[in-house]
Write a protein that holds these residues in place. Sequence first.
Motif, short mmCIF file in Angstrom:
data_model
loop_
_atom_site.label_atom_id
_atom_site.label_comp_id
_atom_site.label_asym_id
_atom_site.label_seq_id
_atom_site.Cartn_x
_atom_site.Cartn_y
_atom_site.Cartn_z
N LYS A 71 10.54 48.78 -29.15
CA LYS A 71 10.15 50.18 -29.03
C LYS A 71 10.32 50.71 -27.61
CE LYS A 71 6.92 50.36 -32.95
NZ LYS A 71 7.30 49.05 -33.51
N ASN A 72 9.98 49.91 -26.62
CA ASN A 72 10.12 50.35 -25.23
C ASN A 72 10.72 49.22 -24.40
OD1 ASN A 72 9.95 51.28 -22.61
ND2 ASN A 72 7.74 51.52 -22.58
N PRO A 73 12.05 49.10 -24.41
CA PRO A 73 12.69 47.99 -23.72
C PRO A 73 12.90 48.20 -22.23
CG PRO A 73 14.36 49.32 -24.77
CD PRO A 73 13.03 49.95 -25.12
N PHE A 74 12.67 49.43 -21.75
CA PHE A 74 13.07 49.75 -20.38
C PHE A 74 12.02 49.41 -19.33
CE2 PHE A 74 15.66 52.50 -23.06
CZ PHE A 74 16.92 52.16 -22.60
N GLU A 75 10.77 49.34 -19.73
CA GLU A 75 9.72 49.08 -18.74
C GLU A 75 9.93 47.72 -18.09
OE1 GLU A 75 4.85 48.74 -18.38
OE2 GLU A 75 5.75 49.58 -20.19
N HIS A 76 10.13 46.68 -18.90
CA HIS A 76 10.26 45.34 -18.31
C HIS A 76 11.59 45.17 -17.60
CE1 HIS A 76 12.57 44.24 -21.97
NE2 HIS A 76 13.08 43.27 -21.23
N SER A 77 12.65 45.82 -18.09
CA SER A 77 13.94 45.68 -17.41
C SER A 77 13.93 46.40 -16.06
CB SER A 77 15.08 46.19 -18.30
OG SER A 77 14.87 47.51 -18.72
N GLU A 78 13.22 47.52 -15.99
CA GLU A 78 13.11 48.22 -14.71
C GLU A 78 12.24 47.46 -13.72
OE1 GLU A 78 14.13 51.39 -12.12
OE2 GLU A 78 14.92 50.79 -14.07
N LYS A 79 11.19 46.83 -14.24
CA LYS A 79 10.36 46.00 -13.37
C LYS A 79 11.15 44.81 -12.84
CE LYS A 79 5.76 47.08 -15.21
NZ LYS A 79 4.60 46.57 -15.98
N GLY A 80 11.95 44.20 -13.71
CA GLY A 80 12.78 43.10 -13.26
C GLY A 80 13.74 43.53 -12.17
N TYR A 81 14.35 44.69 -12.34
CA TYR A 81 15.24 45.25 -11.31
C TYR A 81 14.49 45.47 -10.00
CZ TYR A 81 17.81 48.88 -8.78
OH TYR A 81 18.43 49.63 -7.81
N SER A 82 13.31 46.04 -10.09
CA SER A 82 12.52 46.32 -8.88
C SER A 82 12.16 45.05 -8.14
CB SER A 82 11.26 47.10 -9.26
OG SER A 82 11.59 48.35 -9.81
N LEU A 83 11.87 43.99 -8.88
CA LEU A 83 11.54 42.72 -8.25
C LEU A 83 12.73 42.10 -7.53
CD1 LEU A 83 9.38 41.11 -11.09
CD2 LEU A 83 8.59 41.48 -8.75
N MET A 84 13.93 42.27 -8.10
CA MET A 84 15.10 41.55 -7.61
C MET A 84 15.94 42.30 -6.58
SD MET A 84 16.30 40.12 -11.34
CE MET A 84 17.76 39.32 -10.74
N LYS A 85 15.89 43.61 -6.60
CA LYS A 85 16.88 44.39 -5.85
C LYS A 85 16.82 44.19 -4.35
CE LYS A 85 14.02 48.62 -5.83
NZ LYS A 85 13.79 48.71 -4.37
N ASP A 86 15.67 43.83 -3.81
CA ASP A 86 15.55 43.69 -2.36
C ASP A 86 15.71 42.24 -1.88
OD1 ASP A 86 15.11 46.42 -1.98
OD2 ASP A 86 12.99 46.22 -2.43
N PHE A 87 16.02 41.34 -2.81
CA PHE A 87 16.21 39.93 -2.45
C PHE A 87 17.70 39.64 -2.38
CE2 PHE A 87 11.88 40.07 -3.83
CZ PHE A 87 11.24 39.12 -3.04
N ALA A 88 18.16 39.27 -1.21
CA ALA A 88 19.61 39.18 -0.94
C ALA A 88 20.35 38.30 -1.94
CB ALA A 88 19.83 38.67 0.48
N VAL A 89 19.78 37.14 -2.28
CA VAL A 89 20.51 36.21 -3.14
C VAL A 89 20.62 36.70 -4.58
CG1 VAL A 89 19.98 34.20 -1.74
CG2 VAL A 89 18.43 34.85 -3.60
N LEU A 90 19.85 37.73 -4.94
CA LEU A 90 19.87 38.22 -6.32
C LEU A 90 20.18 39.71 -6.43
CD1 LEU A 90 16.69 36.38 -7.69
CD2 LEU A 90 19.07 35.71 -8.01
N SER A 91 20.35 40.37 -5.31
CA SER A 91 20.50 41.83 -5.34
C SER A 91 21.72 42.29 -6.14
CB SER A 91 20.57 42.39 -3.92
OG SER A 91 21.66 41.83 -3.21
N ASN A 92 22.79 41.49 -6.14
CA ASN A 92 24.00 41.92 -6.84
C ASN A 92 23.86 41.86 -8.36
OD1 ASN A 92 24.02 38.99 -6.59
ND2 ASN A 92 26.10 39.04 -7.41
#
Length: 435
Positions: free
Chosen positions: A83-104
């Motif tokens: 029903k709401n798939p975007f909340e967890h995917s956006e949180k995952g993005y927010s967690l990873m985007k500032d970490f150099a080894v995973l930002s890409n």
Amino acid sequence: MDILSNMKVKLGALLTTFSKTLDIVDKTLSNHHLRVSIIADDIAKAYGLSLKVRKDIFIAATLHDIGVFSLREKHMIAEYDIKNPFEHSEKGYSLMKDFAVLSNIAPIVRHHHIRWEEGRGYYSGEEKVHIGAHIIHLADRIEILLNKNTEVLNQKDPIVKAVMSRSNILFDPRLVEVFADISEKECFWFDATYSELEELILNREVLPEKELNIDELEETARLFSHIIDFRSEFTAVHSAGVSAVARALSRFVGFSSLECRLMAIAGHLHDIGKLAVPTELLEKPAKLDDEQMNVMKSHVYFSYRILESVKGLETINMWASFHHERMDAKGYPFHLKGDTLPIGSRIMAVADVLTAISEDRPYRKGMDKDTALSLLESLGSNNVLDREIIKTAAANFNYLNELRQDVQKIVKGEYESLKNNDSLSETCLSTLQGV
């Protein structure tokens, strides 16, 4: 210590181990991330993508649901129609985007539930969606449809039918066509349900061979601590505090600069086994009963076994995972005696207790200095914690506690931002509203 300066930790090994850990809280979801990774790689390879792109997709698949923090959320996304798939995917993005080894790979995780919608899913707002996101979306839904308790080949036809019925709606029709082709091979289905997944993965050569330097290892450990602790408001800043206190306390004890950094990493990872503990226990505001305490005691055992599987983390594992052992051998889970406990483990035990009793929790205020010191000194006198390390902590209590407060304040802000979904972009919201 030569063992520390020569420590080599491969990113691929660390990520696959953590990927498995994300799924251990519920046996019905066991190895979900790694199975999705195997399926996604089969599709990516058959689609003709290069090994470099396949590696990025594989890593993204191993961590695609890191934004899921509770067992309830895990069960929700295990439904074929989320029903709401975007909340967890956006949180995952927010967690990873500032970490150099995973930002890409963060954008791939962000978009891994984007629907195809007759080609509209080629973009999310003005941002082009990586083909890997659509591959993981398809692989994820295939894995959800698999019943691991029945013969897999008997499931082939209904699964293919279910996927094809959503072609051009949920899924990119080009990828559906590729899936239909490779689904004719029995080995595809046997691989998707094979018990020795790590062996399969190694043979595919899709894991990054990159060895993490100390900066990258510390950064990755900090990311993991967020995923561990952000599952509950009760523990949201705990590992950050333990890490900071352990690092500073080890310096006061006489550790080298490198050892202090490794102690900080161990602090970030010391509660990784709590991913196997239901959130309901973590958030219980009252004393745990005996049965619940037995479940809670398992977290340090899981921490040890999880970290044990990553070559190069041997010393960090001992420092991290023995933090509930006692000097009198009455701790858990291994009942190690004080003279067999590495000094790093004894420092971690003190740092963990000092942080836990001093920090505020939603259900109680942290202890004041006099009360905290009295408790610590009694634990030293009763041979629970190392007396000399207690003395060092007491002599530097103000510094350690202020450091803890400063670090935890920063992490609290990060947690609140993620909890309130403040980082949701207009792009993601518009996509969600259009579904």
